[in-house]
Design an enzyme around this catalytic site. Structure first.
Site, PDB file in Angstrom:
ATOM      1  N   PRO A 157       5.948  27.695  61.531  1.00 39.92           N
ATOM      2  CA  PRO A 157       5.733  28.932  61.216  1.00 39.92           C
ATOM      3  C   PRO A 157       6.595  29.796  61.211  1.00 39.92           C
ATOM      4  O   PRO A 157       5.889  31.140  60.909  1.00 39.92           O
ATOM      5  CB  PRO A 157       4.189  28.434  60.969  1.00 39.92           C
ATOM      6  CG  PRO A 157       3.977  27.729  61.995  1.00 39.92           C
ATOM      7  CD  PRO A 157       5.333  27.150  62.504  1.00 39.92           C
ATOM      8  N   GLU A 182      -0.793  21.076  68.316  1.00 36.03           N
ATOM      9  CA  GLU A 182      -0.089  22.755  68.033  1.00 36.03           C
ATOM     10  C   GLU A 182       0.926  23.326  68.141  1.00 36.03           C
ATOM     11  O   GLU A 182       1.337  24.223  67.850  1.00 36.03           O
ATOM     12  CB  GLU A 182      -1.560  23.406  69.734  1.00 36.03           C
ATOM     13  CG  GLU A 182      -3.001  23.330  69.072  1.00 36.03           C
ATOM     14  CD  GLU A 182      -3.200  24.244  68.209  1.00 36.03           C
ATOM     15  OE1 GLU A 182      -2.349  24.705  67.506  1.00 36.03           O
ATOM     16  OE2 GLU A 182      -4.178  23.935  67.207  1.00 36.03           O
ATOM     17  N   ARG A 222      21.717  18.290  48.148  1.00 44.30           N
ATOM     18  CA  ARG A 222      21.934  18.802  46.758  1.00 44.30           C
ATOM     19  C   ARG A 222      23.542  19.615  46.612  1.00 44.30           C
ATOM     20  O   ARG A 222      24.217  19.298  46.287  1.00 44.30           O
ATOM     21  CB  ARG A 222      21.162  19.851  46.389  1.00 44.30           C
ATOM     22  CG  ARG A 222      20.130  19.714  45.462  1.00 44.30           C
ATOM     23  CD  ARG A 222      19.045  20.384  45.510  1.00 44.30           C
ATOM     24  NE  ARG A 222      19.601  20.676  44.665  1.00 44.30           N
ATOM     25  CZ  ARG A 222      19.447  20.286  43.179  1.00 44.30           C
ATOM     26  NH1 ARG A 222      18.547  19.535  43.197  1.00 44.30           N
ATOM     27  NH2 ARG A 222      20.139  21.373  41.531  1.00 44.30           N
ATOM     28  N   ASP A 244      21.951  26.288  40.114  1.00 47.92           N
ATOM     29  CA  ASP A 244      20.940  26.778  40.281  1.00 47.92           C
ATOM     30  C   ASP A 244      20.803  28.125  41.020  1.00 47.92           C
ATOM     31  O   ASP A 244      21.382  28.777  41.318  1.00 47.92           O
ATOM     32  CB  ASP A 244      21.371  25.411  41.758  1.00 47.92           C
ATOM     33  CG  ASP A 244      20.360  23.867  41.498  1.00 47.92           C
ATOM     34  OD1 ASP A 244      19.827  24.110  40.729  1.00 47.92           O
ATOM     35  OD2 ASP A 244      20.366  23.480  42.330  1.00 47.92           O
TER      36      ASP A 244
HETATM   37  N1  SAM Z   1       0.361  26.195  66.538  1.00 47.54           N
HETATM   38  C1  SAM Z   1       1.734  26.166  65.847  1.00 47.54           C
HETATM   39  C2  SAM Z   1       1.358  28.039  65.609  1.00 47.54           C
HETATM   40  O1  SAM Z   1       0.127  28.562  64.732  1.00 47.54           O
HETATM   41  O2  SAM Z   1       2.405  27.661  65.272  1.00 47.54           O
HETATM   42  C3  SAM Z   1       1.345  25.401  63.871  1.00 47.54           C
HETATM   43  C4  SAM Z   1       0.928  24.254  64.433  1.00 47.54           C
HETATM   44  S1  SAM Z   1       1.011  23.507  62.984  1.00 47.54           S
HETATM   45  C5  SAM Z   1      -0.506  22.918  62.786  1.00 47.54           C
HETATM   46  C6  SAM Z   1       2.129  22.540  64.035  1.00 47.54           C
HETATM   47  C7  SAM Z   1       3.011  21.317  63.464  1.00 47.54           C
HETATM   48  O3  SAM Z   1       3.596  21.758  61.649  1.00 47.54           O
HETATM   49  C8  SAM Z   1       4.207  22.320  63.559  1.00 47.54           C
HETATM   50  O4  SAM Z   1       4.798  22.008  65.482  1.00 47.54           O
HETATM   51  C9  SAM Z   1       6.203  22.912  63.541  1.00 47.54           C
HETATM   52  O5  SAM Z   1       6.676  21.715  63.187  1.00 47.54           O
HETATM   53  C10 SAM Z   1       4.939  22.183  61.382  1.00 47.54           C
HETATM   54  N2  SAM Z   1       4.908  23.420  61.034  1.00 47.54           N
HETATM   55  C11 SAM Z   1       3.356  24.057  60.514  1.00 47.54           C
HETATM   56  N3  SAM Z   1       3.924  25.049  59.186  1.00 47.54           N
HETATM   57  C12 SAM Z   1       4.795  24.527  59.307  1.00 47.54           C
HETATM   58  C13 SAM Z   1       5.796  26.439  58.193  1.00 47.54           C
HETATM   59  N4  SAM Z   1       5.698  27.479  58.193  1.00 47.54           N
HETATM   60  N5  SAM Z   1       7.383  25.886  58.569  1.00 47.54           N
HETATM   61  C14 SAM Z   1       7.422  25.001  59.411  1.00 47.54           C
HETATM   62  N6  SAM Z   1       6.856  23.310  59.829  1.00 47.54           N
HETATM   63  C15 SAM Z   1       5.846  24.095  60.091  1.00 47.54           C
END
Ligand code: SAM
Length: 249
Positions: free
Chosen positions: A88, A115, A153, A168
Site C-alpha cells: 500500500p 505486517e 490483456r 479500453d
Molecule cells: N503494514 C503494512 C502497511 O501498513 O504498509 C500493510 C501490510 S498488509 C496487512 C499485508 C500485505 O498486503 C502487504 O505486505 C502487501 O503485500 C499487501 N497489500 C496490502 N494492501 C495493498 C495495496 N493497497 N496494494 C498492494 N498490496 C497491498
C-alpha cells in the site's frame, strides 16, 4: 510474458491461471506463472516464515531468509526480471505502469502477508513498490493477480480482438464509451439508434463523443491530460448540449 510470483499461497493463483482470458493465455503458452513459496525454503521443523517485529508491537513480519531464497529460485528462470513488491506504500498502479510491464517480457511479483516483509529485503532485492489503491489488503496476492490480469490483456494475441484493448478505458487517457448488446429494447430502454443504423462513421463519431463526455463528467483529471483535436472539442460541446437537453446519461 513470464511472471514469477513469491507467495505463501500459490494455490490462490489458480484464480487467474484457470479462468477467462488470462486462463486461455496460460493454456496457449502466451503467459506463464512461476510460483515460489517462501515456506518451501524455511529451514526449521515448523517451516516458519514469520517472526515478531523488533521493537515490539502487534503483528508478525515475513522473515528475510525464506523470502530471499524464494526470490533466488525464481531468478534462475527469470534472470533479468524486475522485482516488484505489492504494497500500500508503493506507486499507484495505472494503465501507464501496466503498459510498461507488458513491454518487459518478465517480471517478479512479491506478495506480502502479516505486517509485510523485513525492510532489508525491500532495500536490497526490490526494484519498485506498487499499490493497487489507498486501502490495506490482508495480503499481496490479490494485488499481484490484478497486475497479472491487467498486463496479460496487453500481450499480443491474448485478446481475441486487438481493437478491444485499444478501446479500453485509459488506453488514450479517456474512459471507454458505453456498450450495448441484444435485445435492442430491454425493459423499455432502447439502444441508441445510431448503433443500429449500420453507418460506421456515425458510430465512430458517437463513440468518440461518449468517451470524451464521460471522461469529462467522471474523470476531468484524465481529460485535462489529453491533447484534444478541434473535432474532439466540437464533440464535447455537442455532448454537453445534449446532456443539458436531457438526452445523455
Ligand atoms: N503494514 C503494512 C502497511 O501498513 O504498509 C500493510 C501490510 S498488509 C496487512 C499485508 C500485505 O498486503 C502487504 O505486505 C502487501 O503485500 C499487501 N497489500 C496490502 N494492501 C495493498 C495495496 N493497497 N496494494 C498492494 N498490496 C497491498
Amino acid at each position: 510474458m513470464r511472471f514469477g510470483i513469491v507467495t505463501l499461497f500459490p494455490e490462490m493463483f489458480g484464480l487467474v491461471s484457470k479462468f477467462g482470458v488470462v486462463g486461455r493465455a496460460c493454456d496457449r503458452g502466451l503467459l506463464r506463472l512461476h510460483l515460489s513459496n517462501p515456506r518451501d525454503f524455511a529451514r526449521d521443523r515448523h517451516r516458519t516464515v514469520d517472526d515478531r517485529s523488533y521493537g515490539g508491537g502487534p503483528g508478525m513480519v515475513m522473515k528475510p531468509g525464506p523470502v530471499v531464497s524464494a526470490l533466488d529460485a525464481l531468478r534462475q528462470d527469470l534472470p533479468g526480471a524486475q522485482v516488484i513488491y505489492l504494497s500500500p506504500q508503493g506507486r499507484k498502479l495505472d494503465q501507464e505502469v501496466v503498459a510498461g510491464f507488458a513491454g518487459q517480457g518478465e517480471l517478479i511479483l512479491l506478495a506480502g502477508r502479516y505486517e509485510g516483509v523485513d525492510q532489508r529485503v525491500l532495500d536490497h532485492y526490490v526494484d519498485q513498490e506498487l499499490s493497487i489503491g489507498d486501502f490495506v489488503l490482508s495480503g499481496g496476492e490479490l494485488a499481484a493477480m490484478v497486475v497479472v490480469d491487467a498486463v496479460a490483456r496487453l500481450i499480443p494475441g491474448v485478446l481475441g480482438d486487438e481493437q478491444s484493448a485499444r478501446a479500453d478505458s485509459f488506453s488514450e487517457s479517456l474512459l471507454d464509451y458505453p456498450h450495448f448488446t441484444r435485445p435492442a429494447e430491454f425493459q423499455g430502454a432502447l439502444v441508441p439508434q445510431v448503433l443500429l443504423d449500420g453507418d460506421h462513421a456515425a458510430v465512430a463519431r458517437w463513440r468518440r463523443k461518449q468517451s470524451l463526455g464521460r471522461t469529462e463528467l467522471r474523470r476531468p483529471d484524465l481529460l485535462a491530460r489529453c491533447s484534444l483535436t478541434e473535432t474532439d472539442r466540437q464533440l464535447l460541446a455537442e455532448y454537453r448540449r445534449e446532456r443539458e437537453a436531457g438526452r445523455q446519461e
